[in-house]
Scaffold this active site. Structure first.
Site, PDB file in Angstrom:
ATOM      1  N   LYS A  31      28.641  38.853  54.783  1.00  0.00           N
ATOM      2  CA  LYS A  31      29.232  40.187  54.911  1.00  0.00           C
ATOM      3  C   LYS A  31      28.704  41.074  53.779  1.00  0.00           C
ATOM      4  O   LYS A  31      29.183  41.017  52.649  1.00  0.00           O
ATOM      5  CB  LYS A  31      30.771  40.126  54.826  1.00  0.00           C
ATOM      6  CG  LYS A  31      31.400  41.443  55.247  1.00  0.00           C
ATOM      7  CD  LYS A  31      32.621  41.833  54.463  1.00  0.00           C
ATOM      8  CE  LYS A  31      32.375  42.347  53.090  1.00  0.00           C
ATOM      9  NZ  LYS A  31      31.682  43.646  53.013  1.00  0.00           N
ATOM     10  N   GLU A  74      30.558  35.835  40.590  1.00  0.00           N
ATOM     11  CA  GLU A  74      29.828  36.518  39.515  1.00  0.00           C
ATOM     12  C   GLU A  74      30.301  37.963  39.469  1.00  0.00           C
ATOM     13  O   GLU A  74      30.112  38.712  40.424  1.00  0.00           O
ATOM     14  CB  GLU A  74      28.320  36.402  39.740  1.00  0.00           C
ATOM     15  CG  GLU A  74      27.812  34.986  39.493  1.00  0.00           C
ATOM     16  CD  GLU A  74      28.301  34.403  38.161  1.00  0.00           C
ATOM     17  OE1 GLU A  74      28.164  35.068  37.127  1.00  0.00           O
ATOM     18  OE2 GLU A  74      28.834  33.280  38.158  1.00  0.00           O
ATOM     19  N   CYS A 111      25.252  44.994  36.523  1.00  0.00           N
ATOM     20  CA  CYS A 111      26.292  44.234  35.822  1.00  0.00           C
ATOM     21  C   CYS A 111      25.855  43.965  34.392  1.00  0.00           C
ATOM     22  O   CYS A 111      26.676  43.815  33.501  1.00  0.00           O
ATOM     23  CB  CYS A 111      26.570  42.932  36.556  1.00  0.00           C
ATOM     24  SG  CYS A 111      25.096  41.926  36.740  1.00  0.00           S
ATOM     25  N   GLU A 124      34.640  48.390  32.350  1.00  0.00           N
ATOM     26  CA  GLU A 124      33.342  48.547  33.007  1.00  0.00           C
ATOM     27  C   GLU A 124      33.301  49.903  33.714  1.00  0.00           C
ATOM     28  O   GLU A 124      34.173  50.199  34.529  1.00  0.00           O
ATOM     29  CB  GLU A 124      33.098  47.435  34.037  1.00  0.00           C
ATOM     30  CG  GLU A 124      31.710  47.541  34.644  1.00  0.00           C
ATOM     31  CD  GLU A 124      31.400  46.464  35.685  1.00  0.00           C
ATOM     32  OE1 GLU A 124      32.240  46.246  36.581  1.00  0.00           O
ATOM     33  OE2 GLU A 124      30.315  45.865  35.601  1.00  0.00           O
TER      34      GLU A 124
HETATM   35  P1  NAD Z   1      32.920  45.234  44.917  1.00  0.00           P
HETATM   36  O1  NAD Z   1      33.720  44.175  44.257  1.00  0.00           O
HETATM   37  O2  NAD Z   1      33.590  46.530  45.188  1.00  0.00           O
HETATM   38  O3  NAD Z   1      32.366  44.720  46.325  1.00  0.00           O
HETATM   39  C1  NAD Z   1      31.596  43.539  46.432  1.00  0.00           C
HETATM   40  C2  NAD Z   1      31.679  43.012  47.852  1.00  0.00           C
HETATM   41  O4  NAD Z   1      33.009  42.592  48.123  1.00  0.00           O
HETATM   42  C3  NAD Z   1      31.335  44.037  48.920  1.00  0.00           C
HETATM   43  O5  NAD Z   1      30.607  43.399  49.939  1.00  0.00           O
HETATM   44  C4  NAD Z   1      32.704  44.471  49.409  1.00  0.00           C
HETATM   45  O6  NAD Z   1      32.684  44.984  50.721  1.00  0.00           O
HETATM   46  C5  NAD Z   1      33.463  43.159  49.349  1.00  0.00           C
HETATM   47  N1  NAD Z   1      34.938  43.290  49.249  1.00  0.00           N
HETATM   48  C6  NAD Z   1      35.651  44.334  48.785  1.00  0.00           C
HETATM   49  N2  NAD Z   1      36.969  44.037  48.799  1.00  0.00           N
HETATM   50  C7  NAD Z   1      37.071  42.765  49.274  1.00  0.00           C
HETATM   51  C8  NAD Z   1      38.164  41.890  49.503  1.00  0.00           C
HETATM   52  N3  NAD Z   1      39.411  42.256  49.228  1.00  0.00           N
HETATM   53  N4  NAD Z   1      37.917  40.651  49.990  1.00  0.00           N
HETATM   54  C9  NAD Z   1      36.634  40.251  50.234  1.00  0.00           C
HETATM   55  N5  NAD Z   1      35.567  41.047  50.042  1.00  0.00           N
HETATM   56  C10 NAD Z   1      35.772  42.285  49.560  1.00  0.00           C
HETATM   57  O7  NAD Z   1      31.607  45.456  44.026  1.00  0.00           O
HETATM   58  P2  NAD Z   1      30.414  46.484  44.236  1.00  0.00           P
HETATM   59  O8  NAD Z   1      30.890  47.861  43.940  1.00  0.00           O
HETATM   60  O9  NAD Z   1      29.731  46.237  45.529  1.00  0.00           O
HETATM   61  O10 NAD Z   1      29.413  46.005  43.082  1.00  0.00           O
HETATM   62  C11 NAD Z   1      29.557  46.394  41.743  1.00  0.00           C
HETATM   63  C12 NAD Z   1      30.215  45.299  40.934  1.00  0.00           C
HETATM   64  O11 NAD Z   1      29.470  44.083  41.053  1.00  0.00           O
HETATM   65  C13 NAD Z   1      30.232  45.607  39.448  1.00  0.00           C
HETATM   66  O12 NAD Z   1      31.465  45.229  38.917  1.00  0.00           O
HETATM   67  C14 NAD Z   1      29.105  44.750  38.898  1.00  0.00           C
HETATM   68  O13 NAD Z   1      29.246  44.434  37.528  1.00  0.00           O
HETATM   69  C15 NAD Z   1      29.220  43.547  39.762  1.00  0.00           C
HETATM   70  N6  NAD Z   1      27.983  42.768  39.783  1.00  0.00           N
HETATM   71  C16 NAD Z   1      27.956  41.564  39.144  1.00  0.00           C
HETATM   72  C17 NAD Z   1      26.783  40.836  39.095  1.00  0.00           C
HETATM   73  C18 NAD Z   1      26.726  39.514  38.387  1.00  0.00           C
HETATM   74  O14 NAD Z   1      25.768  38.754  38.599  1.00  0.00           O
HETATM   75  N7  NAD Z   1      27.680  39.178  37.552  1.00  0.00           N
HETATM   76  C19 NAD Z   1      25.633  41.320  39.725  1.00  0.00           C
HETATM   77  C20 NAD Z   1      25.706  42.538  40.394  1.00  0.00           C
HETATM   78  C21 NAD Z   1      26.882  43.253  40.419  1.00  0.00           C
END
Ligand code: NAD
Length: 562
Positions: free
Chosen positions: A236, A316, A350, A447
């Site tokens: 997804k 992550e 991130c 963040e």
């Molecule tokens: P997000 O948490 O908003 O969304 C991530 C994914 O989760 C999306 O596909 C979203 O549709 C899905 N999602 C949202 N709510 C959900 C729920 N309740 N249940 C299941 N799935 C759900 O993050 P984002 O805005 O897409 O990405 C940015 C974040 O990702 C930042 O916090 C960044 O630091 C982090 N990030 C971490 C790494 C790492 O390796 N640590 C790498 C890249 C990004």
């Protein structure tokens, strides 16, 4: 472009008297595979590469607004509801139209993955490896096209898009080799009188839920790790980057992906929740925010009726990444490294540097130099390859501007601080730096995930380390200093999953910098490292008392290393 790397699969003749299937599994091998090396970066200063990128952008533009199906058991599937992704630099430009999965399609997808698992778990590791290598070769051939889609759908400039595509190829190539290594694993010793084996077998159906910011590399990396180890996947993607994922799945199908091994559903949190809670979903590979990651962790821990395993989560999450700048450092290198780490892809990594802790002795000079450096950054459309571009969407723009408003009250604005109105009406915000930020203020702790950097003053190195370790996160960090002793202390005391010495804190390379964070930054999975694939497997230990089967066969098997 790079030549296709060649490889081949050989099958040794099988002894007949032992469990034929198991023997087959352990003797087939992919040969002629060169050692892993990182994909080279593209030099966009050459006329040839510039033209190639511009042509790829034109090809992508000709396909904008195309409607993409879901993929369930290999079948293109449509629903009654659609949503679309847009170009963050020109929000009126629709990138892709996608069918939104409802409850039925989501459940169908899980069912399809469950059905496909029966055969895929028994598919020889060489076949699974071959699939990844074929996909890597195909992406290498279409490198500029994938770059173009990343530029248009999430606003990466050319170099950032190139790094995302390169990392995708690296993950596919690296996990292919790691799968072979894992397949040949054995127990540390052979107990006298026994034949001991250790086999890493798949878990089952996995959910892969990636973020929007590395919509190709992270999405493909988590998916590739899942399937090369024999699991099947419900993918997804983020609703902000659904087109990249749909195009990757199409490529995987072209590369020979069997039906049902990766199933694609599109949608938001509701779809994600349904998948995470489902009693047949054995593991969840998630990369995203701390908030959503913790919610997934809790939901996955709640056992559902009919569930007969403990779900595994590979999470992550976010970061509040810090660079320490000491008084004895190479100041030019530090200013460059901080600027690149903080404003590369507009701080939407991130690993992005969002705090720089500067020694008192050079604080004012550093601030002056940093200000000049950041003011010189160009801002504009990623398709025209400006150094910085828009943030991903309206909500992100509002969130970042709210933090900027807070910063203006709490600290001293050094540079930037406003939104920017540019042709296309994209979500542009000036690269922004605040100085004199208090170490426990919101700007120094939360963040932001945008182009905002906090400068914090330290009185000495102890003070710098205390501040560096004072957030709930622990993802990346860096230090600039000329002192070996200071580097040694940082290596021991700077508590982050990825520490960089005298270099920027972004740009982890597969194989060289296994990636994953401490504390609230996640489960420290170390993507692109030697332990990653084990997270997608369970290890089966088999001990056989010798002397109960034909000794000649045992000897033959031993010679073959079975
Ligand atoms: P997000 O948490 O908003 O969304 C991530 C994914 O989760 C999306 O596909 C979203 O549709 C899905 N999602 C949202 N709510 C959900 C729920 N309740 N249940 C299941 N799935 C759900 O993050 P984002 O805005 O897409 O990405 C940015 C974040 O990702 C930042 O916090 C960044 O630091 C982090 N990030 C971490 C790494 C790492 O390796 N640590 C790498 C890249 C990004």
């Amino acid at each position: 472009m790079h030549a296709l790397r060649s490889f081949s699969v050989v099958t040794e003749s099988l002894p007949l008297s032992y469990n034929e299937h198991e023997v087959f599994m352990r003797t087939n091998s992919v040969t002629n595979l060169p050692p892993f090396s990182n994909e080279p970066f593209t030099d966009f200063t050459t006329a040839e590469n510039k033209r190639a990128m511009q042509e790829a952008l034109s090809r992508a533009r000709a396909e904008l607004g195309h409607t993409y199906d879901l993929s369930i058991a290999g079948a293109a599937t449509r629903t009654t509801t659609t949503f679309h992704s847009v170009n963050p630099a020109t929000p009126s430009e629709i990138i892709g139209v996608h069918y939104a999965a409802g409850a039925k399609e989501t459940l169908d997808t899980i069912h399809a993955a469950q059905e496909a698992f029966a055969a895929w778990r028994r598919t020889h590791v060489s076949d699974r490896v071959e699939l990844l290598l074929r996909a890597a070769a195909m992406i290498r051939e279409r490198h500029f096209d994938f770059c173009a889609w990343l530029t248009l759908e999430v606003g990466k400039n050319w170099a950032e898009a190139d790094a995302d595509v390169g990392e995708t190829i690296d993950f596919l190539e690296f996990y292919a080799r790691e799968a072979l290594r894992l397949d040949s694993a054995t127990t540390p010793i052979q107990y006298p009188g026994e034949r001991n084996q250790l086999r890493y077998i798949p878990l089952g159906v996995g959910a892969v839920i990636p973020p929007w910011n590395f919509p190709l590399a992270i999405m493909a990396g988590m998916t590739a790790a899942s399937i090369v180890t024999g699991n099947t996947v419900v993918l997804k993607p983020s609703p902000d980057a659904p087109t990249i994922a749909a195009r990757f799945i199409a490529l995987m199908q072209e590369a020979g992906l069997p039906d049902g091994v990766i199933n694609l559903v599109q949608g938001g949190p509701e779809v994600g929740r349904t998948i995470v809670e489902h009693p047949q979903v054995r593991f969840i590979a998630f990369t995203g925010s701390k908030k959503v990651g913790l919610e997934i962790h809790e939901r996955a821990a709640h056992t559902q009726p009919g569930q007969h395993f403990i779900k595994r989560t590979v999470l992550e999450l976010g970061g509040k990444d810090t660079i320490i700048v000491e008084g004895d450092c190479d100041l030019d290198a530090a200013v460059d490294g901080v600027t690149a780490s903080a404003f590369g892809f507009n701080g939407q990594k991130c690993s992005a540097c969002s705090r720089v802790i500067v020694a008192d002795s050079i604080y004012d000079t550093f601030c002056d130099r940093l200000k000049l450096r950041v003011q010189a950054l160009t801002i504009g459309a990623p398709s025209e390859n400006f150094q910085t571009g828009p943030v991903i969407n309206e909500a992100a723009k509002k969130r970042v501007l709210d933090y900027i408003a807070t910063g203006k009250q709490e600290s001293r604005l050094l540079v930037g601080g406003s939104e920017k109105d540019l042709p296309g009406s994209g979500y542009y915000i000036e690269p922004t730096v605040f100085a004199d930020v208090a170490p426990t203020s919101r700007l120094a702790q939360e963040e932001i995930f945008g182009p905002v950097l906090a400068v914090i003053r330290s009185t000495n190195f102890d003070d710098a380390l205390t501040i560096a370790n004072n957030t709930e996160y622990g993802l990346t960090g860096a230090i600039y200093t000329a002192s070996r002793d200071t580097l040694n202390r940082a290596s021991h005391e700077f508590h982050v999953g990825n520490l960089y010495l005298n270099r920027k804190c972004t740009g982890a390379m597969v194989g060289a910098h296994p990636f994953g964070g401490f504390n609230m930054s996640g489960t420290d999975s170390k993507a692109g490292g030697p332990d990653y694939l084990t997270l997608f497997t369970q290890a089966k230990s088999i001990a056989e008392k010798r002397g109960y089967v034909n000794e000649a066969v045992e000897e033959q098997e031993e010679r073959m290393g079975i």
